[in-house]
Design an enzyme around this catalytic site. Structure first.
Site, PDB file in Angstrom:
ATOM      1  N   CYS A  51      39.342 -33.312  17.599  1.00  0.00           N
ATOM      2  CA  CYS A  51      39.541 -34.082  16.368  1.00  0.00           C
ATOM      3  C   CYS A  51      40.695 -35.069  16.422  1.00  0.00           C
ATOM      4  O   CYS A  51      40.506 -36.270  16.203  1.00  0.00           O
ATOM      5  CB  CYS A  51      39.756 -33.129  15.184  1.00  0.00           C
ATOM      6  SG  CYS A  51      38.337 -32.089  14.815  1.00  0.00           S
ATOM      7  N   PHE A  52      41.907 -34.587  16.690  1.00  0.00           N
ATOM      8  CA  PHE A  52      43.087 -35.432  16.578  1.00  0.00           C
ATOM      9  C   PHE A  52      42.992 -36.745  17.360  1.00  0.00           C
ATOM     10  O   PHE A  52      43.243 -37.816  16.797  1.00  0.00           O
ATOM     11  CB  PHE A  52      44.330 -34.657  17.012  1.00  0.00           C
ATOM     12  CG  PHE A  52      44.902 -33.748  15.946  1.00  0.00           C
ATOM     13  CD1 PHE A  52      44.399 -33.739  14.661  1.00  0.00           C
ATOM     14  CD2 PHE A  52      45.949 -32.896  16.242  1.00  0.00           C
ATOM     15  CE1 PHE A  52      44.926 -32.909  13.679  1.00  0.00           C
ATOM     16  CE2 PHE A  52      46.496 -32.065  15.274  1.00  0.00           C
ATOM     17  CZ  PHE A  52      45.984 -32.075  13.993  1.00  0.00           C
TER      18      PHE A  52
END
Length: 447
Positions: free
Chosen positions: A272-273
């Protein structure tokens, strides 16, 4: 207390299965849907098809409230609310693909067409701002023949969780984010989430596009804190007597800053990040705004594996074997996407060094990427004893159990090993006597 609705979850992957288990744990009847027959069979047998701490046990003890199927019409007909939690992989420009979401919207919509009751659809997968209220809504209306807000409801409500802590994060959210097509849909979803959550978390209701923006904004802001701490750590390494932990522990007490994610160590990774930062910049460029902070955050993060290598290379000989402890992107998961340990291994291998790798959970996934090129250890201690230099790239509990005696060299009693402790999980006062101990984020001693 309100009666619990029957819930269906589309997508039985790393987040979908924990959602099924957590809902069942709180007394919901849950129907899981996937095209993967193996995952369906395992869930119906009370077993988790994905790795996550505590998941297998939770799923097993709630198996009477859970069933899985590949039949969308069955799941929609027998549930009131459907969560869609399928992958939205990044495209070449950094945006999020809706191909997997579109693949499930048609069968969901066609199943809603035959219902006489109001059905709520919740998009949990991360999507680009504008997607839910435009093409997702349109696809559901076309397939169902009904109007959104009348014949069915639509919400965007992503999870804010971290792999390795999914169950805890789902049951204990900091807040609940609900983007809603209409107030009735938002109220239905809030009722479910408050029944699911421990405590009484705050709930933020908003339109669909604001919720989509809020999801990406949270991750972008958190990664900015991480890259800031890593930038500060790199500065501390160059200033005699400086220590990034001392500085961040102090400034983190300021309520305007806070201590969470303010730990100078390795770069961020995971599914995600990294991609959310790139997507945020894409959105900003598309509307003519400046994404300078997001781009700087991403740039700093991309340099972190090279930063580790730069600490090692001047201290290695051509025959040095480097042990890397930690190949997952964080402890307690087998996920290696954007892993700093894996990136460091690739860097060292490309420069001709011998590498020996160990991770409590991720080695099978690493073997699929690197094959037999590196060596693999059976434990953290085994890795340390076979290596000349050791890098600790995650804060796994197993690595914290290492003792100075583990660093005794098998080759020579006088040869000191090199230890680069990126998360400062070991006591430098003890280990500096048995090896050349380097703490990431700590400057030269002034003594």
């Amino acid at each position: 207390m309100a009666e619990k609705r029957v819930v269906s979850v589309i997508g039985l992957g790393k987040l979908g299965v924990p959602m099924v288990a957590c809902l069942a744990e709180k007394g919901f009847t849950v129907i899981g849907v996937d095209i993967n027959q193996s995952a369906i069979d395992q869930i119906n047998a009370g077993k988790a098809p994905v790795q996550e701490p505590g998941l297998d046990e939770m799923l097993h003890r709630n198996r009477e409230r859970v069933r899985a199927t590949a039949d969308y019409s069955d799941a929609i007909a027998h549930s009131d609310v459907t969560f869609i939690i399928v992958p939205t992989p990044s495209e070449s420009d950094g945006g999020f693909s809706l191909k997997y979401i579109h693949s499930v919207l048609d069968p969901i919509g066609k199943s809603i067409r035959h219902k006489t009751t109001f059905h709520l659809v919740v998009i949990t997968s991360t999507v680009m701002p504008g997607a839910t209220g435009s093409e997702i809504k349109a696809a559901l209306e076309t397939a169902s023949g009904k109007t959104c807000g009348e014949g069915f409801g639509l919400c965007y409500s992503p999870e804010f969780i971290a792999l390795g802590n999914v169950i805890h994060d789902m049951l204990n959210p900091d807040f609940i984010l609900i983007g809603e097509s209409d107030p009735k849909s938002g109220a239905m979803l809030e009722e479910i989430y408050l029944q699911l959550s421990n405590g009484n978390p705050p709930v933020s209701h908003m339109n669909l596009v604001n919720a989509e923006l809020a999801k990406i904004s949270v991750n972008t802001f958190v990664t900015t804190k991480i890259s800031y701490a890593n930038m500060l750590g790199e500065m501390c390494e160059r200033i005699p007597g400086a220590d990034v932990d001392v500085v961040t522990n102090a400034i983190g007490q300021d309520s305007r800053i806070g201590k969470k994610y303010l730990k100078g160590a390795t770069g961020y990774g995971g599914p995600c990040f990294p991609r959310d930062n790139v997507a945020f910049a894409l959105i900003a460029h598309s509307v003519g705004a400046s994404p300078a902070i997001a781009e700087a955050t991403d740039e700093i993060n991309r340099k972190q594996a090279s930063r580790l290598a730069n600490h090692l290379l001047p201290r290695l000989t051509p025959n040095s074997k480097v042990g890397i402890l930690g190949l997952s992107y964080k402890p307690d998961t087998n996920v290696i996407e954007q892993s700093q340990g894996l990136a460091l291994a690739k860097e060292l291998l490309s420069q001709g060094f011998s590498v020996i790798l160990y991770d409590p959970l991720a080695l099978d996934n690493v073997r699929q990427i690197l094959g037999t090129q590196p060596d693999y250890a059976d434990s953290a201690k085994d890795c340390v004893q076979r290596a000349d230099a050791v890098v600790i790239t995650t804060s796994s509990k197993e690595f914290q159990t290492l003792v100075p005696a583990d660093f005794a060299s098998a080759n020579s009693s006088t040869k000191l090993k090199l230890l680069l402790d990126c998360w400062r999980v070991l006591d430098r006062s003890q280990f500096s006597h048995v090896c050349e101990y380097l703490a990431l984020g700590v400057g030269p001693s002034t003594v």
